[in-house]
Every structure is written in structure tokens, then in C-alpha cells.
Scaffold this motif. Structure first.
Motif, PDB file in Angstrom:
ATOM      1  N   THR A 242       0.836  -1.202   0.000  1.00  0.00           N
ATOM      2  CA  THR A 242       0.000   0.000   0.000  1.00  0.00           C
ATOM      3  C   THR A 242       0.868   1.248   0.000  1.00  0.00           C
ATOM      4  O   THR A 242       0.588   2.220  -0.723  1.00  0.00           O
ATOM      5  CB  THR A 242      -0.928   0.011   1.235  1.00  0.00           C
ATOM      6  N   VAL A 243       1.939   1.228   0.794  1.00  0.00           N
ATOM      7  CA  VAL A 243       2.859   2.373   0.833  1.00  0.00           C
ATOM      8  C   VAL A 243       3.490   2.602  -0.536  1.00  0.00           C
ATOM      9  O   VAL A 243       3.573   3.746  -1.015  1.00  0.00           O
ATOM     10  CB  VAL A 243       3.959   2.148   1.897  1.00  0.00           C
ATOM     11  N   LEU A 244       3.902   1.540  -1.195  1.00  0.00           N
ATOM     12  CA  LEU A 244       4.534   1.667  -2.512  1.00  0.00           C
ATOM     13  C   LEU A 244       3.542   2.172  -3.556  1.00  0.00           C
ATOM     14  O   LEU A 244       3.894   2.982  -4.427  1.00  0.00           O
ATOM     15  CB  LEU A 244       5.122   0.321  -2.942  1.00  0.00           C
ATOM     16  N   ARG A 245       2.296   1.701  -3.473  1.00  0.00           N
ATOM     17  CA  ARG A 245       1.275   2.183  -4.405  1.00  0.00           C
ATOM     18  C   ARG A 245       0.996   3.667  -4.163  1.00  0.00           C
ATOM     19  O   ARG A 245       0.877   4.451  -5.108  1.00  0.00           O
ATOM     20  CB  ARG A 245      -0.007   1.363  -4.234  1.00  0.00           C
ATOM     21  N   LEU A 246       0.900   4.054  -2.891  1.00  0.00           N
ATOM     22  CA  LEU A 246       0.696   5.463  -2.555  1.00  0.00           C
ATOM     23  C   LEU A 246       1.872   6.293  -3.045  1.00  0.00           C
ATOM     24  O   LEU A 246       1.686   7.390  -3.596  1.00  0.00           O
ATOM     25  CB  LEU A 246       0.517   5.611  -1.047  1.00  0.00           C
ATOM     26  N   ARG A 247       3.081   5.798  -2.874  1.00  0.00           N
ATOM     27  CA  ARG A 247       4.263   6.528  -3.323  1.00  0.00           C
ATOM     28  C   ARG A 247       4.212   6.773  -4.831  1.00  0.00           C
ATOM     29  O   ARG A 247       4.504   7.870  -5.308  1.00  0.00           O
ATOM     30  CB  ARG A 247       5.529   5.754  -2.954  1.00  0.00           C
ATOM     31  N   SER A 248       3.827   5.738  -5.569  1.00  0.00           N
ATOM     32  CA  SER A 248       3.718   5.885  -7.027  1.00  0.00           C
ATOM     33  C   SER A 248       2.689   6.950  -7.399  1.00  0.00           C
ATOM     34  O   SER A 248       2.908   7.751  -8.320  1.00  0.00           O
ATOM     35  CB  SER A 248       3.337   4.537  -7.642  1.00  0.00           C
ATOM     36  N   GLN A 249       1.574   6.963  -6.669  1.00  0.00           N
ATOM     37  CA  GLN A 249       0.533   7.966  -6.934  1.00  0.00           C
ATOM     38  C   GLN A 249       1.020   9.376  -6.597  1.00  0.00           C
ATOM     39  O   GLN A 249       0.705  10.330  -7.315  1.00  0.00           O
ATOM     40  CB  GLN A 249      -0.724   7.618  -6.125  1.00  0.00           C
ATOM     41  N   LEU A 250       1.782   9.495  -5.525  1.00  0.00           N
ATOM     42  CA  LEU A 250       2.334  10.797  -5.152  1.00  0.00           C
ATOM     43  C   LEU A 250       3.346  11.276  -6.197  1.00  0.00           C
ATOM     44  O   LEU A 250       3.373  12.462  -6.552  1.00  0.00           O
ATOM     45  CB  LEU A 250       2.984  10.733  -3.778  1.00  0.00           C
ATOM     46  N   VAL A 251       4.175  10.376  -6.672  1.00  0.00           N
ATOM     47  CA  VAL A 251       5.147  10.745  -7.708  1.00  0.00           C
ATOM     48  C   VAL A 251       4.418  11.255  -8.947  1.00  0.00           C
ATOM     49  O   VAL A 251       4.815  12.265  -9.559  1.00  0.00           O
ATOM     50  CB  VAL A 251       6.044   9.533  -8.058  1.00  0.00           C
ATOM     51  N   GLU A 252       3.334  10.587  -9.302  1.00  0.00           N
ATOM     52  CA  GLU A 252       2.561  11.000 -10.486  1.00  0.00           C
ATOM     53  C   GLU A 252       1.934  12.378 -10.289  1.00  0.00           C
ATOM     54  O   GLU A 252       1.904  13.198 -11.209  1.00  0.00           O
ATOM     55  CB  GLU A 252       1.473   9.950 -10.767  1.00  0.00           C
ATOM     56  N   TYR A 253       1.469  12.653  -9.068  1.00  0.00           N
ATOM     57  CA  TYR A 253       0.811  13.942  -8.796  1.00  0.00           C
ATOM     58  C   TYR A 253       1.826  15.068  -8.641  1.00  0.00           C
ATOM     59  O   TYR A 253       1.551  16.220  -8.957  1.00  0.00           O
ATOM     60  CB  TYR A 253      -0.039  13.827  -7.532  1.00  0.00           C
ATOM     61  N   ALA A 254       3.006  14.759  -8.141  1.00  0.00           N
ATOM     62  CA  ALA A 254       4.092  15.729  -7.933  1.00  0.00           C
ATOM     63  C   ALA A 254       3.659  16.923  -7.080  1.00  0.00           C
ATOM     64  O   ALA A 254       3.714  18.074  -7.512  1.00  0.00           O
ATOM     65  CB  ALA A 254       4.627  16.217  -9.282  1.00  0.00           C
ATOM     66  N   PRO A 255       3.250  16.664  -5.823  1.00  0.00           N
ATOM     67  CA  PRO A 255       2.796  17.766  -4.963  1.00  0.00           C
ATOM     68  C   PRO A 255       3.957  18.607  -4.453  1.00  0.00           C
ATOM     69  O   PRO A 255       5.103  18.159  -4.405  1.00  0.00           O
ATOM     70  CB  PRO A 255       2.111  17.038  -3.810  1.00  0.00           C
ATOM     71  N   ASP A 256       3.634  19.837  -4.055  1.00  0.00           N
ATOM     72  CA  ASP A 256       4.606  20.704  -3.381  1.00  0.00           C
ATOM     73  C   ASP A 256       4.610  20.469  -1.880  1.00  0.00           C
ATOM     74  O   ASP A 256       5.597  20.761  -1.203  1.00  0.00           O
ATOM     75  CB  ASP A 256       4.278  22.172  -3.679  1.00  0.00           C
ATOM     76  N   ILE A 257       3.468  19.970  -1.346  1.00  0.00           N
ATOM     77  CA  ILE A 257       3.316  19.693   0.085  1.00  0.00           C
ATOM     78  C   ILE A 257       2.551  18.380   0.228  1.00  0.00           C
ATOM     79  O   ILE A 257       1.580  18.133  -0.503  1.00  0.00           O
ATOM     80  CB  ILE A 257       2.538  20.815   0.813  1.00  0.00           C
ATOM     81  N   ILE A 258       2.961  17.543   1.173  1.00  0.00           N
ATOM     82  CA  ILE A 258       2.190  16.361   1.562  1.00  0.00           C
ATOM     83  C   ILE A 258       1.666  16.613   2.973  1.00  0.00           C
ATOM     84  O   ILE A 258       2.430  16.921   3.876  1.00  0.00           O
ATOM     85  CB  ILE A 258       3.053  15.088   1.530  1.00  0.00           C
ATOM     86  N   HIS A 259       0.336  16.497   3.142  1.00  0.00           N
ATOM     87  CA  HIS A 259      -0.339  16.826   4.401  1.00  0.00           C
ATOM     88  C   HIS A 259      -1.059  15.560   4.856  1.00  0.00           C
ATOM     89  O   HIS A 259      -1.999  15.108   4.208  1.00  0.00           O
ATOM     90  CB  HIS A 259      -1.329  17.970   4.147  1.00  0.00           C
ATOM     91  N   THR A 260      -0.613  14.972   5.972  1.00  0.00           N
ATOM     92  CA  THR A 260      -1.140  13.673   6.388  1.00  0.00           C
ATOM     93  C   THR A 260      -2.127  13.798   7.556  1.00  0.00           C
ATOM     94  O   THR A 260      -1.999  14.675   8.405  1.00  0.00           O
ATOM     95  CB  THR A 260      -0.006  12.714   6.790  1.00  0.00           C
ATOM     96  N   LEU A 261      -3.102  12.861   7.580  1.00  0.00           N
ATOM     97  CA  LEU A 261      -4.172  12.839   8.576  1.00  0.00           C
ATOM     98  C   LEU A 261      -4.515  11.399   8.938  1.00  0.00           C
ATOM     99  O   LEU A 261      -4.428  10.514   8.074  1.00  0.00           O
ATOM    100  CB  LEU A 261      -5.429  13.520   8.021  1.00  0.00           C
ATOM    101  N   HIS A 262      -4.967  11.162  10.182  1.00  0.00           N
ATOM    102  CA  HIS A 262      -5.245   9.819  10.709  1.00  0.00           C
ATOM    103  C   HIS A 262      -3.919   9.103  10.960  1.00  0.00           C
ATOM    104  O   HIS A 262      -2.898   9.406  10.324  1.00  0.00           O
ATOM    105  CB  HIS A 262      -6.041   8.954   9.716  1.00  0.00           C
ATOM    106  N   PHE A 263      -3.940   8.103  11.836  1.00  0.00           N
ATOM    107  CA  PHE A 263      -2.712   7.335  12.043  1.00  0.00           C
ATOM    108  C   PHE A 263      -2.257   6.690  10.739  1.00  0.00           C
ATOM    109  O   PHE A 263      -1.070   6.744  10.375  1.00  0.00           O
ATOM    110  CB  PHE A 263      -2.888   6.245  13.113  1.00  0.00           C
ATOM    111  N   SER A 264      -3.210   6.069  10.014  1.00  0.00           N
ATOM    112  CA  SER A 264      -2.838   5.363   8.788  1.00  0.00           C
ATOM    113  C   SER A 264      -2.339   6.320   7.719  1.00  0.00           C
ATOM    114  O   SER A 264      -1.401   6.003   6.981  1.00  0.00           O
ATOM    115  CB  SER A 264      -4.035   4.564   8.265  1.00  0.00           C
ATOM    116  N   GLY A 265      -2.962   7.487   7.620  1.00  0.00           N
ATOM    117  CA  GLY A 265      -2.485   8.483   6.673  1.00  0.00           C
ATOM    118  C   GLY A 265      -1.121   9.011   7.066  1.00  0.00           C
ATOM    119  O   GLY A 265      -0.238   9.201   6.212  1.00  0.00           O
ATOM    120  N   ASP A 266      -0.924   9.244   8.374  1.00  0.00           N
ATOM    121  CA  ASP A 266       0.376   9.713   8.863  1.00  0.00           C
ATOM    122  C   ASP A 266       1.461   8.668   8.603  1.00  0.00           C
ATOM    123  O   ASP A 266       2.572   8.989   8.160  1.00  0.00           O
ATOM    124  CB  ASP A 266       0.304   9.998  10.366  1.00  0.00           C
ATOM    125  N   TYR A 267       1.135   7.418   8.895  1.00  0.00           N
ATOM    126  CA  TYR A 267       2.105   6.325   8.769  1.00  0.00           C
ATOM    127  C   TYR A 267       2.473   6.090   7.300  1.00  0.00           C
ATOM    128  O   TYR A 267       3.649   6.170   6.910  1.00  0.00           O
ATOM    129  CB  TYR A 267       1.505   5.060   9.386  1.00  0.00           C
TER     130      TYR A 267
END
Length: 367
Positions: free
Chosen positions: A73-98
């Protein structure tokens, strides 16, 4: 500027409602653009996000996806983040933070971790993860000073910058007509409303027992509990045992909470713990005094618009009766609450948040 909001899931709750309000508001402005990354891919509020035009991407497809061992799941999320290319990542919930912080490693993107509850994690592995992942956090945001104290004690061993930014209300969302609760549910008298998940933390059972005491004093009053959760069978049984039919309602999950607030006389929140409940701010904006326990940190900004109760039916009942028998007190608390809430609007909130994002983007990634 592009912001990636990484959240564990989208069930019914204050965090999810805040993020939906924020994303809706951002879509109407040019402050920044955003995309929501739903790590589990689950949640009853998903359709609301989609129908509101919020950009949502799912990394998983079940609650199993957010188990701490699910590196896929982390690797899939990482791939999605790379595709989006954000300037800021803002995390919420334990699972979102982790998952969000693990996925961000090596991307060179500043990470904001946003804590919204004073509850400490009970599982040792979660507490250790929170501490270690502070080294991959660029800034902590907390919804209250009480939460910030918990962050300092239980999270931030890397001594990253930490700020308090109180929650906000969206006035447009609250510009609605009240429900006719008598027609909808057959209740009578003044309405005390409780909003939230039906879980032990909320102490809605104590509120129902307080209702019985107030009715026994001869007052015409009803309690409407807007929410859903695992405590429903217990609350339904309590309504029957206390003969509260016609004076107590469990509405189930509703998307139109503001219309319930507009129809009510007071808000009750005798919780064991909270962060800074948006419902309290929204209730104040609608002119409702609140009856809250001392464990509700919104008292940091709303004490002058609230009555503080102990977590007992007798104390809650005494506060309700005070409001019913003292219209001047009710009016004073109502007017004060409306004034306080007007200082915490989404427009002002987004300006503050954008300033934090700009600061982090200009400063760059810590490591």
C-alpha cells in the motif's frame, strides 16, 4: 501550489468533514489545488467527496490495506504521489500519517502531519512508529494546545516545528433552513443535539440518562443524536429502559447536520476526549450554547460560550436545566458563541494554512 492530503479513510467523522469542507472551499479559490489520497479506499463519505467534485485517489480497496505491514500500500501510494508531484504532503489519521510519511521518503517534498485528537495510541508499535516518523516530518499541526502538548510528549522526538491552528467553519455550509424535527421524529419541546459517532468516548449514554432526569423535573425537552456507530444497540436499549420514546432519537448518519443544528436549542458534548470538535464551532455559529466536559479542548476558545459539565448524568442535567430556566444566560452564551465562531471561518483558515505551506515550500525538505 499542489497539496496532497493523505488520509487513512473517509468514514463519518470530524476529520473527514473538515477535509471535505476544505477541499470544496479550495476548489472555488486560486490559493492552491489539492488531491485527496484515501489510503484504505473506504468510507461512507466517499460519495460526498465525489459528488462535490473533489479529486480523490484510492491507494487501497479495504481496511486491510492500511495494516502497518502492508508495504504494498505504501509503494502504491508513493507511485501515486510521484505522479501527482505535490509541493506539500499533508497527512491525517494514524494510517495516513504512517503511510504518507513512509511514502514520502526520498521524494524531497515537505510533509505536514496534522494531529486532531488528544488520545494517545495504545499499541506500542504505533507509538514507536509515531516517534520514529517524526524524523520524516517537516512540521506538526495541532487543532488545539491540548493536542500540541500530546504531540510534544508522544510524537515529536525529532523536535520539528509545531503549530496550533484551530479548526474553522464554512458559513455558506451553515446558511440553511432548520429541520422540523417534530414532523420528522415526533419529538417535542426544546431540542438538545449531540453529533458524532456512537462510541463510548462520546458518553451519549450519560446524556440520555440526563434527559430522563430533566424530564422528571417537568421540563419538555428532547435529545436528538445525529450519527452512527457501534454503541447504537446499547443506546436503543437505554431509550427503551428509561421510557424516552418520543423524547430521544438516533438519526443515523446524516449529511445535513447543519439543518439539525439550526433546529436545536443547545449542543451537548460530554466526551471523554476530543481534539477541537468542528461541531462545537458550527453550533456556536448557529447560536447554540454548548454543554461540554472539561476534556473538550474547544474550551480553549469557547469557554465563554459554554457550560462545563462533569461526566455524570446529574451534572449534565443541571446544565441543561440552567439553560432552560435562564433565557438571559442562554442568550448571552448564544451571542458570545456567534461572535467567537465568526473569528474562525474557512476563509481565514485557508489564508493561515497557505502561509504555512508557502513557508515550508520555500524552506525545503528537512531531510
Amino acid at each position: 501550489m499542489k497539496v496532497a492530503y493523505v488520509i487513512g479513510g473517509l468514514p463519518f467523522g470530524g476529520v473527514e468533514s473538515w477535509l471535505l469542507d476544505l477541499a470544496r472551499h479550495v476548489s472555488k479559490t486560486s490559493d492552491f489545488e489539492c488531491r485527496v489520497f484515501n489510503v484504505s479506499g473506504t468510507g461512507v463519505k466517499m460519495p460526498e467527496y465525489i459528488s462535490s467534485g473533489v479529486d480523490v485517489v484510492c491507494a487501497g480497496n479495504s481496511l486491510d490495506s492500511i495494516a502497518t505491514h502492508r508495504i504494498d500500500t505504501v509503494l502504491r501510494l508513493r507511485s501515486q504521489l510521484v505522479e501527482y508531484a505535490p509541493d506539500i504532503i499533508h497527512t491525517l489519521h494514524f494510517s495516513g500519517d504512517y503511510c504518507g510519511r513512509l511514502a514520502s521518503i526520498g521524494l524531497g517534498v515537505p510533509v505536514v502531519t496534522h494531529l486532531r485528537n488528544i488520545k494517545c495510541e495504545r499499541k506500542l508499535r504505533r507509538r514507536l512508529a509515531n516517534k520514529l516518523l517524526s524524523f520524516f516530518t517537516d512540521m506538526y499541526l495541532s487543532v488545539s494546545r491540548a493536542v500540541a502538548d500530546m504531540v510534544a510528549d508522544d510524537h515529536n522526538i525529532a523536535k520539528r516545528p509545531s503549530r496550533v491552528i484551530y479548526n474553522a467553519v464554512d458559513p455558506q455550509k451553515l446558511a440553511v433552513e432548520p429541520h422540523d424535527l417534530t414532523a420528522m421524529y415526533g419529538v417535542s419541546g426544546r431540542i438538545v443535539v449531540g453529533v458524532g459517532r456512537y462510541v463510548g468516548q462520546k458518553n451519549f449514554d450519560l446524556l440520555l440518562r440526563a434527559l430522563r432526569l430533566v424530564l422528571d423535573e417537568g421540563h419538555d425537552i428532547s435529545v436528538v443524536l445525529v450519527g452512527e456507530g457501534g454503541e447504537r444497540p446499547h443506546l436503543e436499549r437505554l431509550i427503551r429502559e428509561l421510557s424516552l420514546e418520543g423524547h430521544a432519537v438516533l438519526t443515523g448518519y446524516r449529511q445535513d447536520v447543519p439543518r439539525f443544528l439550526r433546529a436545536s436549542y443547545a449542543l451537548a458534548m460530554p466526551s471523554d476526549f476530543e481534539g477541537l470538535p468542528i461541531t462545537h464551532l458550527e453550533a456556536m455559529f448557529c447560536g447554540l450554547p454548548a454543554i461540554v466536559s472539561r476534556h473538550v479542548p474547544s474550551l480553549e476558545i469557547a469557554r465563554e460560550a459554554s457550560l462545563v459539565c462533569k461526566r455524570s448524568p446529574e451534572s449534565i442535567a443541571q446544565c441543561i436545566i440552567r439553560l432552560l430556566e435562564d433565557e438571559k444566560l442562554h442568550s448571552t452564551l448564544s451571542n458570545t458563541g456567534s461572535r467567537i465562531a465568526s473569528e474562525h471561518t474557512m476563509d481565514l483558515y485557508i489564508k493561515t494554512l497557505k502561509g504555512i505551506y508557502d513557508e515550508l515550500a520555500s524552506r525545503g525538505k528537512e531531510i
